[in-house]
Design a protein around this motif. Structure first.
Motif, PDB file in Angstrom:
ATOM      1  N   GLY A  34     -45.889  -0.195  -9.871  1.00 15.71           N
ATOM      2  CA  GLY A  34     -44.718  -1.045 -10.049  1.00 15.71           C
ATOM      3  C   GLY A  34     -43.583  -0.791  -9.087  1.00 15.71           C
ATOM      4  N   VAL A  53     -37.714   0.947  -8.958  1.00 19.17           N
ATOM      5  CA  VAL A  53     -38.636   1.080 -10.077  1.00 19.17           C
ATOM      6  C   VAL A  53     -37.920   0.637 -11.344  1.00 19.17           C
ATOM      7  CG1 VAL A  53     -40.026   2.936  -9.071  1.00 19.17           C
ATOM      8  CG2 VAL A  53     -37.977   3.505 -10.382  1.00 19.17           C
ATOM      9  N   GLY A  54     -38.689   0.312 -12.368  1.00 19.72           N
ATOM     10  CA  GLY A  54     -38.100  -0.098 -13.634  1.00 19.72           C
ATOM     11  C   GLY A  54     -38.100  -1.598 -13.799  1.00 19.72           C
ATOM     12  N   PRO A  55     -37.870  -2.066 -15.020  1.00 17.61           N
ATOM     13  CA  PRO A  55     -37.948  -3.497 -15.323  1.00 17.61           C
ATOM     14  C   PRO A  55     -36.856  -4.299 -14.636  1.00 17.61           C
ATOM     15  CG  PRO A  55     -37.131  -2.264 -17.214  1.00 17.61           C
ATOM     16  CD  PRO A  55     -37.591  -1.250 -16.220  1.00 17.61           C
ATOM     17  N   SER A  80     -39.413   6.974 -11.540  1.00 24.23           N
ATOM     18  CA  SER A  80     -40.277   5.989 -12.172  1.00 24.23           C
ATOM     19  C   SER A  80     -40.517   6.350 -13.641  1.00 24.23           C
ATOM     20  CB  SER A  80     -41.610   5.903 -11.428  1.00 24.23           C
ATOM     21  OG  SER A  80     -42.483   4.992 -12.054  1.00 24.23           O
ATOM     22  N   ALA A  81     -40.760   7.633 -13.898  1.00 29.63           N
ATOM     23  CA  ALA A  81     -40.969   8.077 -15.283  1.00 29.63           C
ATOM     24  C   ALA A  81     -39.703   7.896 -16.105  1.00 29.63           C
ATOM     25  CB  ALA A  81     -41.421   9.532 -15.292  1.00 29.63           C
ATOM     26  N   ALA A  83     -37.295   5.705 -15.534  1.00 24.67           N
ATOM     27  CA  ALA A  83     -37.081   4.265 -15.715  1.00 24.67           C
ATOM     28  C   ALA A  83     -37.946   3.723 -16.842  1.00 24.67           C
ATOM     29  CB  ALA A  83     -37.379   3.530 -14.412  1.00 24.67           C
ATOM     30  N   GLU A  84     -39.163   4.226 -16.934  1.00 24.46           N
ATOM     31  CA  GLU A  84     -40.062   3.759 -17.995  1.00 24.46           C
ATOM     32  C   GLU A  84     -39.587   4.238 -19.361  1.00 24.46           C
ATOM     33  OE1 GLU A  84     -44.809   3.956 -19.224  1.00 24.46           O
ATOM     34  OE2 GLU A  84     -44.136   4.706 -17.280  1.00 24.46           O
ATOM     35  N   ARG A  85     -39.129   5.487 -19.440  1.00 30.53           N
ATOM     36  CA  ARG A  85     -38.689   6.030 -20.732  1.00 30.53           C
ATOM     37  C   ARG A  85     -37.438   5.331 -21.237  1.00 30.53           C
ATOM     38  NH1 ARG A  85     -39.970  10.984 -18.202  1.00 30.53           N
ATOM     39  NH2 ARG A  85     -37.791  11.405 -17.715  1.00 30.53           N
ATOM     40  N   ARG A  87     -36.056   2.411 -19.928  1.00 37.22           N
ATOM     41  CA  ARG A  87     -36.001   0.972 -19.644  1.00 37.22           C
ATOM     42  C   ARG A  87     -34.777   0.625 -18.803  1.00 37.22           C
ATOM     43  NH1 ARG A  87     -40.624  -0.552 -19.551  1.00 37.22           N
ATOM     44  NH2 ARG A  87     -39.998  -2.756 -19.795  1.00 37.22           N
ATOM     45  N   ARG A  89     -33.365   0.229 -14.549  1.00 34.09           N
ATOM     46  CA  ARG A  89     -33.841  -0.039 -13.195  1.00 34.09           C
ATOM     47  C   ARG A  89     -33.197   0.974 -12.259  1.00 34.09           C
ATOM     48  NH1 ARG A  89     -34.376  -5.809  -9.976  1.00 34.09           N
ATOM     49  NH2 ARG A  89     -36.536  -5.423  -9.347  1.00 34.09           N
TER      50      ARG A  89
END
Length: 238
Positions: A34, A53-55, A80-81, A83-85, A87, A89
């Motif tokens: 992503g 990275v991120g939504p 990236s990790a 950003a995923e945790r 949510r 960007r």
């Protein structure tokens, strides 16, 4: 000369490695799923290579100023990790003259360059913005947050920071507040973190954390979960 100072000097002499618009896989050994290449147009027409990275629809965005010995490649997996945790960007530009960014490393432009990254996040829809800087990037992030008065800044985060960089990055001399400042550092950089936290004006007081360890910068975040939790807690204030 102290070892860290030697490493910083050597890192500043490495120069641009790949074109700003080159595929991330041409620059980085590891590219998180992503992650996308972004090219930012900074002052004097300099193109900054960056990765995001991120939504895309995340309301909170964060721009990262990496340390002198790093490029965006070093930071992408951890960001990236994160950003995923959370949510959020996250955009990580290479400092001008380093990695995938053009320029000669002009110190006086570094805070404005990070503001360019913050503005890009805002233009993409982020309504609350954070700046994170580590080691050499610490005072860059703080100064960018002080000067970004037209952007919806919510927090500045300094990890193992220097207090300033000769040539135009002097947040302690800037008579402007940040919205909130969170600083975390290892023992050796505790005095720097404390000086930033106590002397930079804040609209809302953040937090200061000094860990009794030796790991520096990204190593501090990777090696000590409480340091990364500190960064995430800062972002949760947005």
């Amino acid at each position: 000369m102290p070892r860290l100072a030697v490493l910083i000097v050597l890192a500043l002499l490495t120069g641009c490695g790949v074109a700003p618009d080159s595929p991330l896989a041409d620059q980085c050994d590891t590219v998180p799923p992503g992650a996308e290449r972004v090219v930012l147009r900074a002052g004097s027409g300099v193109r900054l290579g960056a990765a995001v990275v991120g939504p895309p629809g995340a309301p909170v965005g964060m721009a990262v100023a990496h340390g002198a010995g790093h490029t965006l490649c070093d930071w992408l997996p951890a960001m990236s990790a994160l950003a995923e945790r959370l949510r959020v960007r996250v955009i990580v530009p290479d400092r001008r003259g380093t990695g995938s960014s053009e320029g000669d490393g002009e110190v006086g432009e570094l805070a404005a360059d990070l503001q360019t990254a913050l503005t890009w996040l805002h233009d993409q829809g982020a309504t609350r913005l954070a700046a994170l800087g580590s080691s050499y990037g610490g005072p860059i992030a703080v100064l960018a947050a002080q000067r970004a008065t037209s952007l919806p800044m919510c927090v500045a985060i300094a990890v193992s920071p220097l207090t300033g960089i000769e040539g135009g990055v002097a947040p302690l001399a800037e008579d402007r507040p940040v919205r909130s400042l969170w600083t975390v550092a290892e023992t050796a950089f505790g005095a720097n973190a404390t000086a930033l936290f106590e002397k930079v004006p804040q609209a809302t007081k953040g937090r200061l954390k000094i860990l009794p360890v030796d790991d520096h910068s990204l190593g501090l975040l990777r090696g000590h979960p409480e340091a990364m939790t500190f960064v995430e807690d800062a972002l949760r204030t947005c």
